[in-house]
Design an enzyme around this catalytic site. Structure first.
Site, PDB file in Angstrom:
ATOM      1  N   HIS A   5       0.867  -1.180   0.000  1.00 34.11           N
ATOM      2  CA  HIS A   5       0.000   0.000   0.000  1.00 34.11           C
ATOM      3  C   HIS A   5       0.910   1.239   0.000  1.00 34.11           C
ATOM      4  CE1 HIS A   5      -2.784   2.964   1.832  1.00 34.11           C
ATOM      5  NE2 HIS A   5      -3.763   2.164   1.465  1.00 34.11           N
ATOM      6  N   ASP A  13       2.780  -4.637   8.013  1.00 37.22           N
ATOM      7  CA  ASP A  13       1.584  -3.817   7.836  1.00 37.22           C
ATOM      8  C   ASP A  13       0.389  -4.768   7.920  1.00 37.22           C
ATOM      9  OD1 ASP A  13      -0.654  -2.592   6.824  1.00 37.22           O
ATOM     10  OD2 ASP A  13       0.314  -1.816   5.013  1.00 37.22           O
ATOM     11  N   GLN A  48      -4.831  -5.101   6.760  1.00 31.45           N
ATOM     12  CA  GLN A  48      -5.842  -5.982   6.144  1.00 31.45           C
ATOM     13  C   GLN A  48      -5.828  -7.382   6.744  1.00 31.45           C
ATOM     14  OE1 GLN A  48      -8.159  -5.001   4.162  1.00 31.45           O
ATOM     15  NE2 GLN A  48      -7.389  -2.991   3.560  1.00 31.45           N
ATOM     16  N   LYS A  54     -10.815  -0.553  10.243  1.00 28.82           N
ATOM     17  CA  LYS A  54     -11.053  -1.721   9.378  1.00 28.82           C
ATOM     18  C   LYS A  54     -11.426  -2.943  10.214  1.00 28.82           C
ATOM     19  CE  LYS A  54      -7.534  -0.035   6.193  1.00 28.82           C
ATOM     20  NZ  LYS A  54      -8.162   0.393   4.942  1.00 28.82           N
ATOM     21  N   CYS A  97      -4.713   2.595  -3.674  1.00 25.20           N
ATOM     22  CA  CYS A  97      -3.446   3.032  -3.068  1.00 25.20           C
ATOM     23  C   CYS A  97      -2.348   1.994  -3.237  1.00 25.20           C
ATOM     24  CB  CYS A  97      -3.628   3.352  -1.579  1.00 25.20           C
ATOM     25  SG  CYS A  97      -4.687   4.746  -1.285  1.00 25.20           S
TER      26      CYS A  97
HETATM   27  N1  PMP Z   1      -1.903  -0.693   4.568  1.00 25.68           N
HETATM   28  C1  PMP Z   1      -2.885  -1.396   3.999  1.00 25.68           C
HETATM   29  C2  PMP Z   1      -2.575  -2.758   3.464  1.00 25.68           C
HETATM   30  C3  PMP Z   1      -4.155  -0.838   3.897  1.00 25.68           C
HETATM   31  O1  PMP Z   1      -5.130  -1.534   3.306  1.00 25.68           O
HETATM   32  C4  PMP Z   1      -4.396   0.458   4.417  1.00 25.68           C
HETATM   33  C5  PMP Z   1      -5.762   1.103   4.322  1.00 25.68           C
HETATM   34  N2  PMP Z   1      -6.336   1.044   3.036  1.00 25.68           N
HETATM   35  C6  PMP Z   1      -3.347   1.134   5.018  1.00 25.68           C
HETATM   36  C7  PMP Z   1      -2.121   0.523   5.073  1.00 25.68           C
HETATM   37  C8  PMP Z   1      -3.517   2.502   5.587  1.00 25.68           C
HETATM   38  O2  PMP Z   1      -4.384   2.473   6.660  1.00 25.68           O
HETATM   39  P1  PMP Z   1      -4.936   3.836   7.286  1.00 25.68           P
HETATM   40  O3  PMP Z   1      -5.468   4.640   6.144  1.00 25.68           O
HETATM   41  O4  PMP Z   1      -6.016   3.385   8.216  1.00 25.68           O
HETATM   42  O5  PMP Z   1      -3.818   4.506   7.986  1.00 25.68           O
END
Ligand code: PMP
Length: 414
Positions: free
Chosen positions: A124, A201, A204, A227, A365
């Site tokens: 991401h 990270d 997910q 999430k 993203c």
């Molecule tokens: N890493 C992953 C794999 C994600 O899916 C996301 C959220 N789409 C993030 C990081 C970022 O999370 P946040 O926007 O809650 O900081």
């Protein structure tokens, strides 16, 4: 089949009991953010109606109670990921802030020109850009381990990227664009064998599987509350105590100090050293309640239910002409990314929305993933504990409509 009464749990989510464009809402955008159960919503309301006060060093009753609830939530988080010590749980805004904290506090102080940070092609943007900023500050080098056409990390290539200059590996536990589950145990083993620390990270992963940071032996683990059926604006950085202890503060302010004079400031102990300023107190307590909720169901039951949904959706997808699944990894969690021949994903999303079906369309993203598959975007349906097979049917009925409309358009144009 496994005693998971989805209708019963579904009733806990008030937002799902509504119609959109005259159709029952089918919410399949859970990878972006999941909906909240009554207990979390009530917890937020109760906090502000009964408990609100600033925490730590309070001499009055409300402050004491708020502090107890806040620190109680920290304990819940520790248990949820099986960390060994409450000091290892740092509250942050979300995964993004957690990763930036590690990059700036750990990386900026330790990395030198030529030190290497190893990422994967499926990250991401929030696990890419903080390392690029760090590269500009330190002269560190970014390496990227590739994925194959199923959207799986190529472990042998990953291993080849590791070398004695590798200082840190930053890797997604589960890809948000593909659903791929990474062999995180093995990744951590390989990285540690080369002397690198590992940041996972877990944004997910935590909604879909039980995570045990001591068993993984990861050095840092980041995730977001929103999430995970919790409030927005709150997340967690887990870090091994000895690493966090050696790191300088990320931000300066109140609560992160033990003594301040204009000459010199002494920092507070863990985890407060990393929690400058007034925290998202309501968010922390709400997150604790979300964890209670998820644990009452059991992550194994949730995972089994979501796997059933994913398997069902994947079977249906194979029968749809022109539908291409992006991400066909052996091990996947709760995400169906796809394209339809001749239809832009945004059009898929818009037409599905008219049917009450909420999905996401875009690059999620994860532009390097899109580049790998040479596409600009995908349509993504992502599942949560409250989704049903009927909702998957509604998704595919909507997809049939999309194909119908575009087929007709093309016939009309011909
Ligand atoms: N890493 C992953 C794999 C994600 O899916 C996301 C959220 N789409 C993030 C990081 C970022 O999370 P946040 O926007 O809650 O900081």
């Amino acid at each position: 089949a496994f005693g998971f009464d989805v209708q019963r749990w579904r009733a806990d989510f008030p937002i799902l009991q509504q119609t959109v464009h005259g159709k029952p809402l089918v919410y399949l955008d859970n990878a972006a953010t999941s909906q909240k159960p009554h207990s979390v919503i009530d917890c937020e309301r109760r906090y502000y109606s009964e408990l609100n006060a600033n925490i730590h060093r309070s001499v009055h009753e409300l402050g004491e109670r708020a502090t107890a609830a806040f620190e109680g939530a920290r304990m819940k988080v520790r248990r949820f990921i099986n960390a060994g010590d409450n000091r290892e749980i740092v509250f942050v805004r979300g995964t993004t802030e957690a990763i930036n904290l590690v990059a700036q506090s750990y990386g900026r102080n330790l990395f030198q020109v030529g030190d290497e940070i190893l990422l994967t092609e499926m990250e991401h943007h929030s696990n890419i850009v903080p390392w690029q900023l760090l590269r500009e500050q330190t002269g560190a080098v970014l390496r990227v381990a590739p994925i194959n056409d199923a959207g799986e990390l190529m472990l042998d290539e990953f291993e080849k990227c590791l070398n004695p200059r590798t200082k840190l590996v930053a890797v997604a536990h589960v890809s948000n664009a593909l659903g791929s589950v990474n062999p995180i145990h093995r990744i951590i083993e390989l990285a540690h064998a080369m002397g690198a620390v590992v940041l996972v990270d877990g944004a997910q992963a935590v909604p879909h599987m039980a995570v045990n940071v001591q068993d993984l032996d990861c050095d840092f683990y980041a995730f977001s509350g929103h999430k995970l059926y919790g409030p927005t604006g709150i997340g967690v950085l887990y870090g091994k105590a000895e690493l966090l202890d050696a790191m300088p503060p990320y931000q300066g302010g109140g609560d992160m100090i033990s003594q301040v004079t204009f000459k010199q400031t002494l920092y507070n102990v863990l985890p407060y050293k990393f929690e400058a300023g007034t925290s998202n107190i309501a968010g922390v307590i709400g997150l604790g309640t979300a964890l209670d909720y998820v644990q009452a169901l059991g992550l194994d039951s949730i995972a089994a239910h979501e796997h059933d949904l994913l398997a069902y959706a994947t079977r249906l997808a194979h029968d749809v002409p022109g539908m291409r699944l992006i991400g066909t990894a052996q091990d996947k969690a709760g995400i169906l990314s796809f394209t339809l021949d001749g239809v832009h994903p945004h059009d898929i999303g818009t037409i599905l929305d008219r049917e009450g079906v909420a999905i996401r369309a875009g690059h999620h993203c994860a532009m390097p993933v899109m580049e790998h598959f040479q596409i600009a975007a995908t349509a993504r349906a992502s599942f949560a504990l409250y989704n049903t097979r009927d909702e998957i049917d509604a998704l595919f009925a909507g997809i049939d409509k999309v194909i119908d409309m575009f087929g007709r358009q093309q016939r009309g144009a011909a």
